[in-house]
Enzyme design. Sequence first.
Site, PDB file in Angstrom:
ATOM      1  CG  ASP A 119      54.638  36.278  40.654  1.00 40.81           C
ATOM      2  OD1 ASP A 119      53.395  37.090  40.494  1.00 40.81           O
ATOM      3  OD2 ASP A 119      55.068  36.879  42.139  1.00 40.81           O
ATOM      4  CD  GLU A 202      47.072  46.460  46.064  1.00 40.69           C
ATOM      5  OE1 GLU A 202      47.267  47.257  46.238  1.00 40.69           O
ATOM      6  OE2 GLU A 202      47.500  45.561  45.582  1.00 40.69           O
TER       7      GLU A 202
END
Lengths: 260, 260
Positions: A119, A202
């Site tokens: 997205d 991350e």
Amino acid sequence: MTLVVNPGESISMPMLYIITPTYKRQEQIPDLTRLAQTLMHVPSIMWLVIEDAEMLNPQVAALLRRTGIKYLHMLAPMPKDQKMRKVKARGVSNRNKGLQWIRENFVDQNGVIYFADDDNTYDLRLFDEIRSVKRVGMWPVGLLTSYGMSSPVVKNGRVTGFYDGWVANRKFPVDMAGFGVSVSMIIKNPKGNMPYVPGYEEDGFLRNLNVKITEIEPKAENCTKIYVWHTQTKKNKAPAKVNATIHGQDNIWTLYQQII
Amino acid sequence: MTLVVNPGESISMPMLYIITPTYKRQEQIPDLTRLAQTLMHVPSIMWLVIEDAEMLNPQVAALLRRTGIKYLHMLAPMPKDQKMRKVKARGVSNRNKGLQWIRENFVDQNGVIYFADDDNTYDLRLFDEIRSVKRVGMWPVGLLTSYGMSSPVVKNGRVTGFYDGWVANRKFPVDMAGFGVSVSMIIKNPKGNMPYVPGYEEDGFLRNLNVKITEIEPKAENCTKIYVWHTQTKKNKAPAKVNATIHGQDNIWTLYQQII
């Protein structure tokens, strides 16, 4: 690396491995359609589309076949113990599956890996930046948190810190779309996977890869340009049931089968 | 029509006039970036990008220049009396400006006009459908209202009604993204503009063009395929102010100037 030379494509161009985690929802096909139509402009890529599902979505398979992009369509369902958690680390099983595939099947050691959620919005210029990464490259991401962006702080061409409004206590406070790592880093660090820790995916991944802050390559004109945005597609409610007595024999019924 | 023949482009291909109303907001550049990267695949188009603003946004201008698409970048601010209303008919001034330009400057009478909002998702196959329109073509749009879609009802190859969950009392209950009209219809009906009536923009426009339901051409395999979705990009709050004492001299300040 297989040298397929298309117009405008250099034979020495490192391969980009684009890892896209995805899952079934009403917005999945439009989101992947937009991403595909962006990637169709990018030479020398391998697109790893990995579904958090028990079965490959045939609509996704048909979309991938139409693109002409070199792709892999795989499954990586979220483990059951993770599914039971209140706050889930979405996309981790998918991304680790992609990393595993690359470790076992890479063909271009000069290649670069990038996690591209379905997205987000990617300016085509981003892919040139990713391709130039030697070990770990980073760049700004737009439309994130109350700061409106997330970026390394760059002074005199070096990363000196981070401007990021997400959770605290991270060595690498960066967004998934804000970095690329070389295939060689992935190969050299076989335990460099992504942890199931919401908010720290991350950070944990880059720590597991033994990345040093001093070795980060600032990209996108020393992190002064935004080439990727954390756009989010508004979620829609499940569609109302179509009245089979009225529409059982017409095109509305056929359409309805495609959106549920 | 000017015959510029690119690879894969037929010299007899009708021109598509794509009218995109837009306005300044944080999501404007990513939304237009995605749309541009889709339109860059489509041959023989003219993209009319029309801002509801007093001044052209230089970031939009730079984006358009990079695309290589044949485009026009124009202004059409909403009239003051409309701005004061509680519920506004957004994009009407822009679209009417586009229609006016086409009436005065069209070069291809076989061309087709399409209103493409900047946040929708367009499958490339849609553009072939639009291009085949002779007078008025219609097709399904996904992700709309509680019905999850909006589409003409088609029986035996003819439009017999509409399946649409938006406001009542419309002759043409269709979405802006669900139809295309020929340049010749626009020329023949010089008063065929869009009214400033929220919820009734499409209906009013098609009525003003004197469209008859019997002449509607059902496209996208008799309206059994969804090639366009009413995706909406989640709105973000204005970004927090960057601390000039800390970041006044680094890249974060430069980035901040681009997102406010």
